[in-house]
Write a protein that holds these residues in place. Structure first.
Motif, PDB file in Angstrom:
ATOM      1  N   SER A 180       0.837  -1.204   0.000  1.00 44.87           N
ATOM      2  CA  SER A 180       0.000   0.000   0.000  1.00 44.87           C
ATOM      3  C   SER A 180       0.864   1.241   0.000  1.00 44.87           C
ATOM      4  O   SER A 180       1.885   1.297   0.686  1.00 44.87           O
ATOM      5  CB  SER A 180      -0.872   0.056   1.262  1.00 44.87           C
ATOM      6  OG  SER A 180      -1.573  -1.121   1.456  1.00 44.87           O
ATOM      7  N   THR A 181       0.428   2.222  -0.760  1.00 46.37           N
ATOM      8  CA  THR A 181       1.006   3.557  -0.637  1.00 46.37           C
ATOM      9  C   THR A 181      -0.094   4.454  -0.097  1.00 46.37           C
ATOM     10  O   THR A 181      -1.247   4.366  -0.531  1.00 46.37           O
ATOM     11  CB  THR A 181       1.553   4.082  -1.975  1.00 46.37           C
ATOM     12  OG1 THR A 181       0.552   3.947  -2.978  1.00 46.37           O
ATOM     13  CG2 THR A 181       2.792   3.327  -2.398  1.00 46.37           C
ATOM     14  N   SER A 216       7.098  10.079  -6.693  1.00 47.56           N
ATOM     15  CA  SER A 216       6.282   9.843  -5.509  1.00 47.56           C
ATOM     16  C   SER A 216       6.386  11.018  -4.550  1.00 47.56           C
ATOM     17  O   SER A 216       7.462  11.601  -4.388  1.00 47.56           O
ATOM     18  CB  SER A 216       6.738   8.576  -4.786  1.00 47.56           C
ATOM     19  OG  SER A 216       6.554   7.455  -5.603  1.00 47.56           O
ATOM     20  N   THR A 254      -5.553   9.138   0.449  1.00 47.37           N
ATOM     21  CA  THR A 254      -5.614   8.213  -0.670  1.00 47.37           C
ATOM     22  C   THR A 254      -4.771   7.002  -0.337  1.00 47.37           C
ATOM     23  O   THR A 254      -3.642   7.136   0.149  1.00 47.37           O
ATOM     24  CB  THR A 254      -5.075   8.871  -1.955  1.00 47.37           C
ATOM     25  OG1 THR A 254      -5.812  10.062  -2.198  1.00 47.37           O
ATOM     26  CG2 THR A 254      -5.195   7.954  -3.146  1.00 47.37           C
ATOM     27  N   ASP A 290      -3.493   3.407  -2.190  1.00 48.19           N
ATOM     28  CA  ASP A 290      -3.401   2.533  -3.359  1.00 48.19           C
ATOM     29  C   ASP A 290      -2.928   1.167  -2.860  1.00 48.19           C
ATOM     30  O   ASP A 290      -1.881   1.068  -2.219  1.00 48.19           O
ATOM     31  CB  ASP A 290      -2.399   3.070  -4.384  1.00 48.19           C
ATOM     32  CG  ASP A 290      -2.840   4.404  -4.975  1.00 48.19           C
ATOM     33  OD1 ASP A 290      -4.036   4.560  -5.253  1.00 48.19           O
ATOM     34  OD2 ASP A 290      -1.973   5.276  -5.140  1.00 48.19           O
ATOM     35  N   ARG A 327      -1.876  -2.755  -3.763  1.00 51.01           N
ATOM     36  CA  ARG A 327      -1.386  -3.624  -4.839  1.00 51.01           C
ATOM     37  C   ARG A 327      -1.261  -5.033  -4.284  1.00 51.01           C
ATOM     38  O   ARG A 327      -0.837  -5.205  -3.144  1.00 51.01           O
ATOM     39  CB  ARG A 327      -0.035  -3.145  -5.344  1.00 51.01           C
ATOM     40  CG  ARG A 327      -0.090  -1.791  -6.025  1.00 51.01           C
ATOM     41  CD  ARG A 327       1.296  -1.162  -6.092  1.00 51.01           C
ATOM     42  NE  ARG A 327       1.255   0.164  -6.625  1.00 51.01           N
ATOM     43  CZ  ARG A 327       1.071   1.252  -5.878  1.00 51.01           C
ATOM     44  NH1 ARG A 327       0.882   1.160  -4.583  1.00 51.01           N
ATOM     45  NH2 ARG A 327       1.066   2.453  -6.434  1.00 51.01           N
TER      46      ARG A 327
END
Length: 105
Positions: free
Chosen positions: A16-17, A58, A96, A98, A100
């Motif tokens: 996760s970011t 990033s 947010t 993200d 993966r």
């Protein structure tokens, strides 16, 4: 290299970011999922702020979380868990995330 036994479960990871725009509101999301990864068999490998961006674009204030699970089914059980689904509503407008999925042979 030995052939892969397709009957064997393969470890799976959530990478996760995370970018928080409202840390106070984002904490409600974090409180909602506290302990859930472990309940679903997950183990945190690493979590924390990015020390430096070595390549790419990033954001410098991004956080990264890596959680290991026994297999892809366990990852999906986590992200589809009613507690996770309810908690992620609290991060709307607060940050947010993200997610993966990585599966390793």
């Amino acid at each position: 290299r030995a052939p892969i036994d397709l009957g064997t479960r393969m470890p799976a990871y959530i990478v996760s970011t995370v970018r928080m725009s409202d840390p106070v509101r984002f904490k409600t999301y974090m409180d909602g999922i506290a302990g859930l990864a472990e309940e679903c068999g997950g183990k945190y490998v690493v979590r924390g702020p990015v020390k430096a961006v070595l390549e790419g674009d990033s954001p410098a204030d991004e956080r990264v979380v890596v959680v290991e699970f026994a297999d892809e089914a366990a990852v999906r059980a986590y992200v589809e868990h009613p507690r996770y689904v309810a908690a992620k509503q609290h991060r709307i407008g607060a940050g947010t995330v993200d997610l993966r999925l990585l599966v390793t042979p």
